[in-house]
Design an enzyme around this catalytic site. Structure first.
Site, PDB file in Angstrom:
ATOM      1  N   ASP A 180      51.737  21.200 102.087  1.00 24.62           N
ATOM      2  CA  ASP A 180      52.237  21.618 100.768  1.00 24.62           C
ATOM      3  C   ASP A 180      53.515  22.448 100.923  1.00 24.62           C
ATOM      4  O   ASP A 180      53.572  23.616 100.521  1.00 24.62           O
ATOM      5  CB  ASP A 180      51.160  22.433 100.025  1.00 24.62           C
ATOM      6  CG  ASP A 180      50.722  23.682 100.798  1.00 24.62           C
ATOM      7  OD1 ASP A 180      50.228  24.637 100.159  1.00 24.62           O
ATOM      8  OD2 ASP A 180      50.891  23.725 102.038  1.00 24.62           O
TER       9      ASP A 180
ATOM     10  N   ASP B 258      55.050  25.340 106.077  1.00 25.47           N
ATOM     11  CA  ASP B 258      54.842  23.912 106.338  1.00 25.47           C
ATOM     12  C   ASP B 258      56.152  23.289 106.832  1.00 25.47           C
ATOM     13  O   ASP B 258      56.172  22.510 107.783  1.00 25.47           O
ATOM     14  CB  ASP B 258      54.433  23.173 105.065  1.00 25.47           C
ATOM     15  CG  ASP B 258      53.193  23.725 104.396  1.00 25.47           C
ATOM     16  OD1 ASP B 258      53.301  24.790 103.765  1.00 25.47           O
ATOM     17  OD2 ASP B 258      52.134  23.092 104.506  1.00 25.47           O
TER      18      ASP B 258
ATOM     19  N   ASN C 104      51.116  25.291  97.569  1.00 22.00           N
ATOM     20  CA  ASN C 104      52.042  26.421  97.371  1.00 22.00           C
ATOM     21  C   ASN C 104      52.816  26.284  96.071  1.00 22.00           C
ATOM     22  O   ASN C 104      53.047  27.259  95.363  1.00 22.00           O
ATOM     23  CB  ASN C 104      53.035  26.485  98.542  1.00 22.00           C
ATOM     24  CG  ASN C 104      52.379  26.952  99.829  1.00 22.00           C
ATOM     25  OD1 ASN C 104      51.590  27.895  99.808  1.00 22.00           O
ATOM     26  ND2 ASN C 104      52.664  26.272 100.934  1.00 22.00           N
TER      27      ASN C 104
ATOM     28  N   THR D 237      48.161  21.201 106.754  1.00 21.48           N
ATOM     29  CA  THR D 237      48.604  22.593 106.617  1.00 21.48           C
ATOM     30  C   THR D 237      48.585  23.044 105.161  1.00 21.48           C
ATOM     31  O   THR D 237      49.313  23.975 104.783  1.00 21.48           O
ATOM     32  CB  THR D 237      50.019  22.767 107.198  1.00 21.48           C
ATOM     33  OG1 THR D 237      50.904  21.839 106.521  1.00 21.48           O
ATOM     34  CG2 THR D 237      50.043  22.499 108.685  1.00 21.48           C
TER      35      THR D 237
ATOM     36  N   PHE E 173      44.246  30.953 101.416  1.00 27.06           N
ATOM     37  CA  PHE E 173      44.775  30.135 100.325  1.00 27.06           C
ATOM     38  C   PHE E 173      44.373  28.658 100.427  1.00 27.06           C
ATOM     39  O   PHE E 173      43.910  28.062  99.452  1.00 27.06           O
ATOM     40  CB  PHE E 173      46.306  30.246 100.276  1.00 27.06           C
ATOM     41  CG  PHE E 173      46.928  29.383  99.213  1.00 27.06           C
ATOM     42  CD1 PHE E 173      47.393  28.113  99.517  1.00 27.06           C
ATOM     43  CD2 PHE E 173      47.012  29.822  97.903  1.00 27.06           C
ATOM     44  CE1 PHE E 173      47.955  27.298  98.525  1.00 27.06           C
ATOM     45  CE2 PHE E 173      47.561  29.020  96.909  1.00 27.06           C
ATOM     46  CZ  PHE E 173      48.021  27.756  97.225  1.00 27.06           C
ATOM     47  N   ASN E 174      44.568  28.013 101.579  1.00 29.17           N
ATOM     48  CA  ASN E 174      44.306  26.569 101.678  1.00 29.17           C
ATOM     49  C   ASN E 174      42.841  26.234 101.407  1.00 29.17           C
ATOM     50  O   ASN E 174      42.528  25.208 100.810  1.00 29.17           O
ATOM     51  CB  ASN E 174      44.706  26.039 103.052  1.00 29.17           C
ATOM     52  CG  ASN E 174      46.205  25.970 103.235  1.00 29.17           C
ATOM     53  OD1 ASN E 174      46.953  25.935 102.255  1.00 29.17           O
ATOM     54  ND2 ASN E 174      46.651  25.997 104.478  1.00 29.17           N
TER      55      ASN E 174
ATOM     56  N   HIS F 108      51.882  30.659 109.820  1.00 30.04           N
ATOM     57  CA  HIS F 108      50.565  30.016 109.756  1.00 30.04           C
ATOM     58  C   HIS F 108      50.637  28.540 110.183  1.00 30.04           C
ATOM     59  O   HIS F 108      49.971  28.128 111.120  1.00 30.04           O
ATOM     60  CB  HIS F 108      50.025  30.081 108.322  1.00 30.04           C
ATOM     61  CG  HIS F 108      49.922  31.461 107.766  1.00 30.04           C
ATOM     62  ND1 HIS F 108      49.023  32.409 108.205  1.00 30.04           N
ATOM     63  CD2 HIS F 108      50.618  32.067 106.770  1.00 30.04           C
ATOM     64  CE1 HIS F 108      49.165  33.520 107.507  1.00 30.04           C
ATOM     65  NE2 HIS F 108      50.119  33.347 106.644  1.00 30.04           N
ATOM     66  N   ASP F 109      51.416  27.749 109.475  1.00 29.94           N
ATOM     67  CA  ASP F 109      51.397  26.305 109.704  1.00 29.94           C
ATOM     68  C   ASP F 109      52.004  25.876 111.038  1.00 29.94           C
ATOM     69  O   ASP F 109      51.465  24.964 111.686  1.00 29.94           O
ATOM     70  CB  ASP F 109      52.092  25.602 108.531  1.00 29.94           C
ATOM     71  CG  ASP F 109      51.349  25.822 107.227  1.00 29.94           C
ATOM     72  OD1 ASP F 109      51.980  25.737 106.161  1.00 29.94           O
ATOM     73  OD2 ASP F 109      50.130  26.103 107.279  1.00 29.94           O
TER      74      ASP F 109
END
Ligand code: RIB
Ligand code: CA
Length: 316
Positions: A16, A21, A46, A130, A171-172, A245-246
């Site tokens: 996203d 990402d 996102n 991701t 979040f994901n 993160h991703d």
């Protein structure tokens, strides 16, 4: 995790974009000796699907990559849609002077592409997710054999502890807990990189500067994205920079040796309320439930950033 092979792994990047990402996808696209990107698939998250799909095209243009983009699910399976403009800006990539996509998204739906690509390469495809797992869950529902045909799913999501969008949920996972439940219970080979490990990858000002001085557009844009991102992380978490993160999930495909993993039973809360979207990781095996996920616990962050700098330097 399945053993590494000598030839590049065929991968599908599902996400996203979203700035992290985008950087994750740049890392993958800059690593042709390790991975061959069959296509990128976009999902709500996102920002809305129209924007994540546009941003996928922007990311591919930044990498100078000719890879098909497939738009996927524009909303979660059950819950109302969640977005994160406070983190990624209203359009999802908070930077100026971004290139326009060089080609339109494919007409084939992302879920149908995932099913087709995996069926064409049984046992070979790594799906790097991701974002929210809506596309992956839909693919598993449409093609129940898919979890067994995939080499593995590598997911940035969840946490063994604290959440970020809520105190309990990352979040994901929170953006589509029902999809996460389907994937966690699918029997697929699954590696999960939650906040507990991705918050070990902080883009400090020194690291952002290393990107900026790469001297290419990929480095300049990544540095600009991370500068905007850092402001949020300083204000919200008191951290010296944003967490990548991703890119951690992509690094786990390129260099699994950078991580300490543990096989755990992981379940997700799908009941609304305080723990909605929480990934419950049985760290001490107290439930007696079988392990269904390899969970990332530790990252060699210096080596991770060394890999990121080395690979992004290759891009235009
Ligand atoms: O919680 C962080 C995750 O949620 C990242 O994948 C970020 O891009 C958002 O999707
Ligand atoms: Ca994401």
């Amino acid at each position: 995790m399945p053993p590494m092979t000598a030839s590049p792994l065929p991968v599908i990047l599902d996400g996203d974009p979203g700035l992290d990402d985008a950087i994750a996808w740049l890392l993958a696209l800059a690593s042709p000796e390790d991975v061959r990107v069959l296509g990128v698939t976009t999902v709500h998250g996102n920002v809305g699907l129209h924007l994540t799909t546009h941003n996928a095209g922007v990311t591919l243009a930044l990498a100078g990559a000719q890879v098909p983009v497939y738009a996927g699910a524009d909303r979660p399976l059950v819950r109302t849609a969640l977005t994160a403009p406070e983190v990624h800006g209203d359009h999802g990539l908070p930077a100026g002077h971004l290139p326009e996509p060089t080609c339109a998204p494919a007409t084939e739906h992302a879920v149908n592409f995932i099913i087709r690509a995996v069926r064409e390469r049984p046992g070979e495809v790594t799906l790097v997710a991701t974002g929210p797992l809506t596309n992956v869950a839909l693919a598993f529902r449409l093609a129940p054999e898919l979890p067994r045909l995939l080499r593995e799913v590598v997911w940035m999501g969840g946490s063994t502890g604290q959440g970020n969008r809520t105190p309990a949920a990352e979040f994901n996972a929170l953006a589509d807990p029902h999809a996460a439940k389907i994937v966690l219970e699918s029997g697929a080979m699954l590696r999960m990189f939650g906040l507990n490990v991705t918050l070990q990858a902080i883009a400090t000002p020194e690291r952002v500067e290393r990107l900026r001085v790469l001297g290419n557009r990929a480095g300049t844009v990544s540095a600009e994205l991370l500068t905007a991102y850092a402001a949020f992380y300083r204000q919200r978490y008191g951290l010296p920079g944003g967490a990548l993160h991703d890119p951690v999930a992509v690094a786990a495909v390129l260099r699994p040796d950078l991580f300490r993993m543990q096989a755990l039973n992981v379940q997700v809360e799908t009941q609304e309320g305080l723990n909605f979207g929480r990934t419950v990781c049985d760290l001490y095996g107290v439930t007696g439930q079988p392990a269904n996920v390899q969970v990332g616990l530790q990252l060699d962050d210096a080596a991770f950033f060394g890999l990121l700098f080395e690979r992004l330097a290759r891009l235009p």
